[in-house]
Every structure is written in structure tokens, then in C-alpha cells.
Motif scaffolding. Structure first.
Motif, PDB file in Angstrom:
ATOM      1  N   VAL A   1       1.711   3.912  10.189  1.00  0.00           N
ATOM      2  CA  VAL A   1       2.753   4.706   9.082  1.00  0.00           C
ATOM      3  C   VAL A   1       4.069   4.745   9.920  1.00  0.00           C
ATOM      4  CG1 VAL A   1       0.613   6.030   8.104  1.00  0.00           C
ATOM      5  CG2 VAL A   1       1.989   6.872  10.072  1.00  0.00           C
ATOM      6  N   PRO A   2       5.138   5.005   9.017  1.00  0.00           N
ATOM      7  CA  PRO A   2       6.353   5.109   9.483  1.00  0.00           C
ATOM      8  C   PRO A   2       6.673   6.245  10.660  1.00  0.00           C
ATOM      9  CG  PRO A   2       6.289   4.792   7.236  1.00  0.00           C
ATOM     10  CD  PRO A   2       4.824   5.200   7.672  1.00  0.00           C
ATOM     11  N   GLU A   3       7.407   5.793  11.459  1.00  0.00           N
ATOM     12  CA  GLU A   3       7.767   6.961  12.654  1.00  0.00           C
ATOM     13  C   GLU A   3       7.985   8.149  11.824  1.00  0.00           C
ATOM     14  OE1 GLU A   3      10.171   6.883  16.954  1.00  0.00           O
ATOM     15  OE2 GLU A   3       9.974   5.109  15.714  1.00  0.00           O
ATOM     16  N   GLY A   4       7.456   9.258  12.625  1.00  0.00           N
ATOM     17  CA  GLY A   4       7.985  10.776  12.048  1.00  0.00           C
ATOM     18  C   GLY A   4       6.825  11.119  10.892  1.00  0.00           C
ATOM     19  N   MET A   5       6.041  10.019  10.557  1.00  0.00           N
ATOM     20  CA  MET A   5       4.872  10.574   9.775  1.00  0.00           C
ATOM     21  C   MET A   5       3.548  10.790  10.553  1.00  0.00           C
ATOM     22  SD  MET A   5       5.531   8.607   5.891  1.00  0.00           S
ATOM     23  CE  MET A   5       6.991   8.656   4.921  1.00  0.00           C
ATOM     24  N   THR A   6       2.799  11.831   9.908  1.00  0.00           N
ATOM     25  CA  THR A   6       1.453  12.135  10.532  1.00  0.00           C
ATOM     26  C   THR A   6       0.526  11.761   9.250  1.00  0.00           C
ATOM     27  OG1 THR A   6       2.588  13.933  11.493  1.00  0.00           O
ATOM     28  CG2 THR A   6       0.240  13.930  11.433  1.00  0.00           C
ATOM     29  N   ALA A   7      -0.425  10.922   9.747  1.00  0.00           N
ATOM     30  CA  ALA A   7      -1.792  10.462   9.069  1.00  0.00           C
ATOM     31  C   ALA A   7      -2.661  11.454   9.082  1.00  0.00           C
ATOM     32  CB  ALA A   7      -2.071   8.903   9.503  1.00  0.00           C
ATOM     33  N   ARG A   8      -3.343  12.203   8.012  1.00  0.00           N
ATOM     34  CA  ARG A   8      -4.219  13.210   7.974  1.00  0.00           C
ATOM     35  C   ARG A   8      -5.583  12.953   6.903  1.00  0.00           C
ATOM     36  NH1 ARG A   8      -0.133  15.660   6.546  1.00  0.00           N
ATOM     37  NH2 ARG A   8      -1.413  16.699   4.693  1.00  0.00           N
ATOM     38  N   LEU A   9      -6.588  13.158   7.337  1.00  0.00           N
ATOM     39  CA  LEU A   9      -7.591  12.756   6.508  1.00  0.00           C
ATOM     40  C   LEU A   9      -7.555  13.518   5.051  1.00  0.00           C
ATOM     41  CD1 LEU A   9     -10.604  12.565   8.916  1.00  0.00           C
ATOM     42  CD2 LEU A   9      -9.625  10.528   7.569  1.00  0.00           C
ATOM     43  N   ASP A  10      -6.986  14.427   5.053  1.00  0.00           N
ATOM     44  CA  ASP A  10      -6.869  15.223   3.621  1.00  0.00           C
ATOM     45  C   ASP A  10      -5.900  14.417   2.584  1.00  0.00           C
ATOM     46  OD1 ASP A  10      -4.641  15.887   5.111  1.00  0.00           O
ATOM     47  OD2 ASP A  10      -4.376  17.984   4.232  1.00  0.00           O
ATOM     48  N   GLN A  11      -5.170  13.636   3.374  1.00  0.00           N
ATOM     49  CA  GLN A  11      -4.205  12.901   2.334  1.00  0.00           C
ATOM     50  C   GLN A  11      -5.259  11.783   1.528  1.00  0.00           C
ATOM     51  OE1 GLN A  11      -1.969  11.262   5.493  1.00  0.00           O
ATOM     52  NE2 GLN A  11      -0.489  12.687   5.177  1.00  0.00           N
ATOM     53  N   LEU A  12      -6.557  11.330   1.995  1.00  0.00           N
ATOM     54  CA  LEU A  12      -7.204  10.417   1.204  1.00  0.00           C
ATOM     55  C   LEU A  12      -7.969  10.836   0.299  1.00  0.00           C
ATOM     56  CD1 LEU A  12      -8.054   8.479   4.436  1.00  0.00           C
ATOM     57  CD2 LEU A  12      -6.060   8.484   3.033  1.00  0.00           C
ATOM     58  N   LYS A  13      -8.105  12.373  -0.299  1.00  0.00           N
ATOM     59  CA  LYS A  13      -8.806  12.789  -1.383  1.00  0.00           C
ATOM     60  C   LYS A  13      -8.940  11.963  -2.716  1.00  0.00           C
ATOM     61  CE  LYS A  13      -8.779  17.687   0.212  1.00  0.00           C
ATOM     62  NZ  LYS A  13      -7.980  18.841  -0.105  1.00  0.00           N
ATOM     63  N   GLY A  14     -10.101  11.642  -3.036  1.00  0.00           N
ATOM     64  CA  GLY A  14     -10.254  10.598  -4.141  1.00  0.00           C
ATOM     65  C   GLY A  14     -10.044   9.264  -3.767  1.00  0.00           C
ATOM     66  N   LEU A  15      -9.829   8.860  -2.608  1.00  0.00           N
ATOM     67  CA  LEU A  15      -9.608   7.314  -2.123  1.00  0.00           C
ATOM     68  C   LEU A  15     -10.521   6.967  -1.369  1.00  0.00           C
ATOM     69  CD1 LEU A  15      -7.395   5.101  -2.252  1.00  0.00           C
ATOM     70  CD2 LEU A  15      -6.467   6.071  -0.171  1.00  0.00           C
ATOM     71  N   ALA A  16     -11.054   7.661  -0.267  1.00  0.00           N
ATOM     72  CA  ALA A  16     -11.858   7.194   0.782  1.00  0.00           C
ATOM     73  C   ALA A  16     -12.801   8.455   1.063  1.00  0.00           C
ATOM     74  CB  ALA A  16     -11.334   6.737   1.965  1.00  0.00           C
TER      75      ALA A  16
END
Length: 333
Positions: free
Chosen positions: A236-251
Motif C-alpha cells: 500500500v502507498p506510504e502513509g497508509m495502514t492496511a487493516r483487516l476491517d477494510q476487507l468486509k464483504g471482499l475477503a
């Protein structure tokens, strides 16, 4: 105005400008008579000295009427039609030789069982764009290519993710891709605003992280969860935080496997009918927690209906290791 929509093999629905209704024939014990020139009691002058008896001709009668019930618009077909021929960019040979139909707003209004406002809103939700008068969905790899151009430019210019200037983006990237595609990707992954007469975009971190996760997951059947999270954060672009709650309904994360795994499961790939949706989910996993299943049934909720009410109707609950889980009410073949 009201319009009845549906093809020959579909159950008819009635649409106003912004709502969709199921149509069912209801019987009535009061026979309805149709009389030309009929006057209601309110239209007759009550003070009339003499009341004349008029012999009226009855033009027709009915023992039933259409009962309308507000329903969810049937929008799954919209994505399906547009995915027949996704847009792969201006240089795509496939686009020049494609035999698939392309659809205008009028075409979609005649094919999709939903009101005009619901259709136009859904086109926004699925990030469709108009190209030469036709609604198109970008092919995912091409969309990622465009997004990558934008995020690399943000990184090289050290811009704040909340203030990305449209004009500079178009100047810098216009030689690589059509300017309308650059603007479309900024609109899809950001919020447009004006400051000091200049147009800027505030980029949506969650949506960008989600798209990159989809790109990583779409080529793997299952992915070791901890390895995936590491690769995802690096991507992901610098400064962004990847979190599992971003994947609702996707994974979906499989917590029962050792080590834990994650795999792609997109809500838009599941059936639109309530019972079929639950059958599909219970064939993927026998028992679901409410937290896991909610993103996959939320869109089935009718007006004022809760996820809890849906689960009560279509699933059976039990306790497993102190956690409430839901399984199918009927055997899944």
C-alpha cells in the motif's frame, strides 16, 4: 410517473423515480365496477331538490387489484451486463473488435428492474463511467494500473493524501493515459473538493488498501494470513495502514485452519435471492459468527429490517465455545 419493468422471464416490478415495488394480485370481496361518467357522492349537489335515477352502463368489473410492496431493487444484473465487456483502456484491441453490447442509460432503464435513481446510484457504487455515451466498468488490471500511476505520483511529489491537485495530476499523467480516465480514478478513490479555486482530491485510504488486497488475493486460492498482511502493508502507498476491517464483504479469514488463512469472497459474486444467498454461504462455511456473516447479508435487509431478523428467519443459532454461531435451517447439498 410509474413504469413496469422486467423481461419476459422475470417477475414484474413497478418503479417510481426513486423506488421499486413488487407487484402481486390481491383478491377483494367487494366487486369493483367501472362506470363511464360516474360521479362520487361529493360531486353530487346534496341540496338538489329532485334526485334523478340514471341508468348507467357498466363498462367492466374487477374482483382483484395490484398490491404493491416496497422491495430491494434488482441491481445484480447491472454489474453482470457491464462486466460482459469491461473497458481495458484506449489501446485495447479487444475493445475495437468486441461483439458484446454496450449500454446507454436508456438501455439500462429498460433492462434493470430498479428505479432510475437507484440505477444511477448503483452505477456510482460500482465506479462505472461513461465512455462515448456508454456505461462501462474498468477492467480490474487496467483500474489498478491507473491507480498505481496516481499513487506513484503522490509519492514522488510528496503530496498529502488529503490534498492531491487535479490539474497537476492531469498534466503529469496525461501523456500516459486519457485525462478523463485519470479524473475517473481520482473520483473513484477520492473525494473531490475545491480550495482557493483549485480542484483537489482527498484520497480514501480504506478503498485504496481494499483494492490492493483484492489484487494480491485474486491470484491465490488461499493465502497464509500473517504473510498476506505483511505483503499487503508493503504494497500500500506510504502513509497508509492496511487493516483487516477494510476487507468486509471482499475477503474472509479462516481462523480454524493452522496457520490461519485468508481468501477472496466478494459479496457481489453471491446470489441476489435471500434463500439462495444463505444456501451459498452455508455451503462455503457450515457455521458463521454474526460478525463474519453480516457483511455478506447486510445488503439483503429490506427497509427497517435488521441483520438479526434475517438470521432468525434463515439460520439456526447455537453456542460454540461461548460464541454464538449460525448454521443452515435446511440440509445443504
Amino acid at each position: 410517473s410509474l413504469v413496469v419493468r422486467g423481461e419476459k422471464d422475470e417477475q414484474a416490478v413497478l418503479c417510481s423515480k426513486d423506488k421499486t415495488y413488487d407487484m402481486k394480485i390481491a383478491d377483494t370481496s367487494n366487486m369493483l365496477l367501472f362506470i363511464p361518467g360516474c360521479k362520487t357522492p361529493e360531486q353530487l349537489n346534496a341540496d338538489q331538490a329532485s334526485c334523478d335515477i340514471i341508468h348507467s352502463q357498466i363498462a367492466g368489473f374487477s374482483n382483484n387489484y395490484w398490491e404493491l410492496r416496497r422491495c430491494r431493487p434488482k441491481l445484480k444484473k447491472l454489474r453482470k451486463l457491464l462486466m460482459e465487456d469491461p473497458y481495458e483502456g484506449p489501446d485495447s484491441r479487444k475493445d475495437q473488435t468486441s461483439t458484446f453490447s454496450k449500454y446507454t442509460t436508456e438501455d439500462l432503464l429498460s433492462l434493470i428492474q430498479a428505479s432510475e435513481e437507484e440505477i444511477l446510484h448503483q452505477l456510482q457504487v460500482i465506479d462505472a463511467c461513461k465512455i462515448e455515451g456508454y456505461w462501462r466498468i474498468l477492467e480490474f488490471d487496467y483500474e489498478m494500473k491507473l491507480l498505481n500511476h496516481v499513487t506513484q505520483l503522490i509519492d514522488s511529489e510528496s503530496w498529502s493524501l488529503s490534498k492531491v491537485p487535479l490539474r497537476t495530476c492531469l498534466e503529469e499523467l496525461g501523456s500516459l493515459e486519457p485525462t478523463e480516465m485519470i479524473e475517473h480514478i481520482l473520483l473513484s478513490y477520492g473525494r473531490k473538493y475545491i480550495d482557493d479555486g483549485e480542484v483537489y482530491f482527498e484520497m480514501h485510504e480504506d478503498k485504496i488498501c481494499r483494492a490492493i488486497a483484492q489484487m494480491l488475493l485474486q491470484n491465490a486460492v488461499k493465502f497464509n494470513l500473517s504473510e498476506f498482511q505483511e505483503v499487503w502493508q508493503q504494497s500500500v502507498p506510504e502513509g497508509m495502514t492496511a487493516r483487516l476491517d477494510q476487507l468486509k464483504g471482499l475477503a474472509l479469514v479462516d481462523k480454524n485452519s493452522r496457520p490461519e488463512t485468508i481468501f477472496l469472497l466478494k459479496v457481489e459474486d453471491l446470489p441476489e435471492d435471500n434463500q439462495e444467498r444463505f444456501n451459498s454461504l452455508f455451503s462455503i462455511r457450515e457455521k458463521w459468527t454474526e460478525v463474519d456473516i453480516t457483511p455478506y447479508i447486510q445488503d439483503l435487509c429490506a427497509e427497517k429490517q435488521t441483520v438479526g431478523a434475517l438470521l432468525t428467519k434463515y439460520a439456526r443459532s447455537s453456542m460454540q465455545n461461548g460464541v454464538r454461531v449460525y448454521n443452515s435451517r435446511r440440509p445443504i447439498s
